[in-house]
Design a protein around this motif. Structure first.
Motif, mmCIF file in Angstrom:
data_model
loop_
_atom_site.group_PDB
_atom_site.id
_atom_site.type_symbol
_atom_site.label_atom_id
_atom_site.label_comp_id
_atom_site.label_asym_id
_atom_site.label_seq_id
_atom_site.Cartn_x
_atom_site.Cartn_y
_atom_site.Cartn_z
ATOM 1 N N LEU A 1 -16.604 16.872 81.578
ATOM 2 C CA LEU A 1 -17.287 18.096 81.174
ATOM 3 C C LEU A 1 -16.690 18.627 79.874
ATOM 4 N N TYR A 2 -17.556 18.833 78.884
ATOM 5 C CA TYR A 2 -17.152 19.359 77.583
ATOM 6 C C TYR A 2 -17.593 20.829 77.527
ATOM 7 N N PRO A 3 -16.666 21.773 77.725
ATOM 8 C CA PRO A 3 -17.058 23.186 77.882
ATOM 9 C C PRO A 3 -17.802 23.766 76.681
ATOM 10 N N LEU A 4 -17.470 23.332 75.464
ATOM 11 C CA LEU A 4 -18.084 23.926 74.284
ATOM 12 C C LEU A 4 -19.595 23.783 74.289
ATOM 13 N N SER A 5 -20.097 22.629 74.719
ATOM 14 C CA SER A 5 -21.542 22.418 74.763
ATOM 15 C C SER A 5 -22.103 22.473 76.184
ATOM 16 N N PRO B 1 -17.263 7.878 78.352
ATOM 17 C CA PRO B 1 -17.749 6.542 78.722
ATOM 18 C C PRO B 1 -18.621 6.530 79.976
ATOM 19 N N ALA B 2 -18.282 7.340 80.975
ATOM 20 C CA ALA B 2 -19.084 7.347 82.203
ATOM 21 C C ALA B 2 -20.496 7.850 81.933
ATOM 22 N N THR B 3 -20.624 8.839 81.049
ATOM 23 C CA THR B 3 -21.937 9.378 80.700
ATOM 24 C C THR B 3 -22.763 8.332 79.961
ATOM 25 N N VAL B 4 -22.138 7.660 79.005
ATOM 26 C CA VAL B 4 -22.814 6.620 78.229
ATOM 27 C C VAL B 4 -23.262 5.481 79.141
ATOM 28 N N GLU B 5 -22.385 5.072 80.050
ATOM 29 C CA GLU B 5 -22.706 3.972 80.966
ATOM 30 C C GLU B 5 -23.877 4.343 81.878
ATOM 31 N N GLY C 1 -30.329 11.958 57.289
ATOM 32 C CA GLY C 1 -30.455 11.980 58.737
ATOM 33 C C GLY C 1 -29.978 13.294 59.320
ATOM 34 N N CYS C 2 -29.526 13.257 60.571
ATOM 35 C CA CYS C 2 -29.079 14.479 61.249
ATOM 36 C C CYS C 2 -27.619 14.325 61.676
ATOM 37 N N TYR C 3 -26.950 15.464 61.792
ATOM 38 C CA TYR C 3 -25.502 15.479 61.965
ATOM 39 C C TYR C 3 -25.091 16.399 63.115
ATOM 40 N N GLY C 4 -23.937 16.077 63.704
ATOM 41 C CA GLY C 4 -23.332 16.917 64.720
ATOM 42 C C GLY C 4 -21.984 17.436 64.258
ATOM 43 N N ALA C 5 -21.471 18.406 65.007
ATOM 44 C CA ALA C 5 -20.205 19.017 64.618
ATOM 45 C C ALA C 5 -18.994 18.254 65.161
ATOM 46 N N TYR C 6 -19.156 17.560 66.284
ATOM 47 C CA TYR C 6 -18.010 16.939 66.942
ATOM 48 C C TYR C 6 -18.313 15.485 67.293
ATOM 49 N N ASP C 7 -17.409 14.593 66.919
ATOM 50 C CA ASP C 7 -17.608 13.166 67.187
ATOM 51 C C ASP C 7 -17.582 12.877 68.688
ATOM 52 N N LEU C 8 -16.945 13.752 69.443
ATOM 53 C CA LEU C 8 -16.869 13.573 70.892
ATOM 54 C C LEU C 8 -18.261 13.467 71.527
ATOM 55 N N GLU C 9 -19.242 14.139 70.940
ATOM 56 C CA GLU C 9 -20.590 14.144 71.509
ATOM 57 C C GLU C 9 -21.455 12.981 71.024
ATOM 58 N N ARG C 10 -21.063 12.350 69.926
ATOM 59 C CA ARG C 10 -21.913 11.336 69.296
ATOM 60 C C ARG C 10 -22.274 10.172 70.216
ATOM 61 N N PRO C 11 -21.326 9.538 70.953
ATOM 62 C CA PRO C 11 -21.714 8.389 71.773
ATOM 63 C C PRO C 11 -22.782 8.720 72.816
ATOM 64 N N THR C 12 -22.711 9.908 73.413
ATOM 65 C CA THR C 12 -23.702 10.275 74.422
ATOM 66 C C THR C 12 -25.072 10.486 73.787
ATOM 67 N N LYS C 13 -25.111 11.163 72.651
ATOM 68 C CA LYS C 13 -26.380 11.366 71.969
ATOM 69 C C LYS C 13 -27.003 10.034 71.559
#
Length: 266
Positions: A149-153, A159-163, A184-196
């Motif tokens: 769980l990422y509280p900010l978003s 990895p479990a979410t991506v899988e 293209g489009c951008y996010g603020a945190y790399d932590l969210e990129r793999p799931t998106k």
């Protein structure tokens, strides 16, 4: 009426004003709040202490901020009108039985709020607010993606979410972003990129939902190149450079402008 009674009557209005300013900015100093409200620092300190006791704000060194976990609520109040219209426009793309993926974020959340009560499809999401909203739409199926769980978003990532996402398939992926330019489009945190990116990978069509302010924004993490997108739903005409890039890559434009929704041909 006595001066004490007048101060008592004014306190709730002041506290609402303080809360609104902190929600917009995320942090405000005592001095700035006092100047904006036209009252003394002591009065502001008394008000923010009361808001802190109620759990609405957190008193920190030099001022006041939102409590942990309230960032999403603050962002939800920003540009609420455009986000509502964008959500309604995006909902019109969806057929009653479609399977869709909904990214975390307040603009994508507006899409879920705009789904009709009769929507009978499935929603794949890692967003906790989206999951909660779907409890009020009993005809829809919610497939929740777990993970860290990422509280900010207020969303699950990792990895479990991506899988979990990789085992699924959806017709539409509705994506959120912090900024957009001709690349293209951008996010603020790399932590969210793999799931998106995992949600985009399982979709037939990727639709970016973004208010016009995102065309003026800046964020460091590239989420998707323009050619990866199939459509952008926004509330105003994009800048010329973005518009030209969309045309080069056949990205559809949907503009939700008040009651009028203008769409390019697919």
């Amino acid at each position: 009426m006595s001066s004490n009674a007048l101060r008592y009557e004014a306190a709730p209005a002041r506290r609402r004003a303080i809360l609104e300013q902190v929600r917009v900015k995320g942090f405000s100093s005592i001095a700035d709040l006092a100047e904006a409200l036209g009252v003394s620092d002591m009065t502001v300190r008394r008000d923010v202490r009361r808001l802190d006791e109620l759990g609405e704000v957190r008193v920190v060194h030099g001022g006041v901020s939102l409590p942990p976990g309230h960032e999403f609520s603050a962002r939800e109040h920003e540009n609420a009108g455009p986000k509502h219209r964008i959500g309604q426009a995006a909902a019109r793309l969806i057929r009653p039985g479609d399977t869709i993926a909904v990214d975390a974020g307040t603009t994508t959340y507006a899409l879920v709020a705009a789904l009709p009560d009769t929507f009978g499809g499935s929603v794949v999401t890692h967003s906790v607010p989206v999951m909660q909203a779907l409890l009020e739409t009993p005809t829809a199926r919610c497939v929740g993606l777990g993970g860290d769980l990422y509280p900010l978003s207020r969303a699950f990532v990792g990895p479990a979410t991506v899988e979990a996402a990789a085992r699924l398939r959806v017709r539409w992926c509705f994506l959120g972003a912090a900024a957009i330019d001709d690349r293209g489009c951008y996010g603020a945190y790399d932590l969210e990129r793999p799931t998106k990116q995992a949600l985009m990978d399982i979709a037939d069509y990727v639709v970016l939902l973004a208010d016009a302010g995102k065309f003026r924004g800046s964020a460091p993490v590239l989420l998707a190149s323009m050619e990866r997108l199939h459509a952008i739903v926004t509330d105003a005409e994009p800048p010329a450079s973005v518009r030209q890039a969309m045309e080069r890559h056949d990205v559809r434009l949907v503009i939700a402008d008040g009651e009028d929704i203008r769409q390019e041909a697919p």
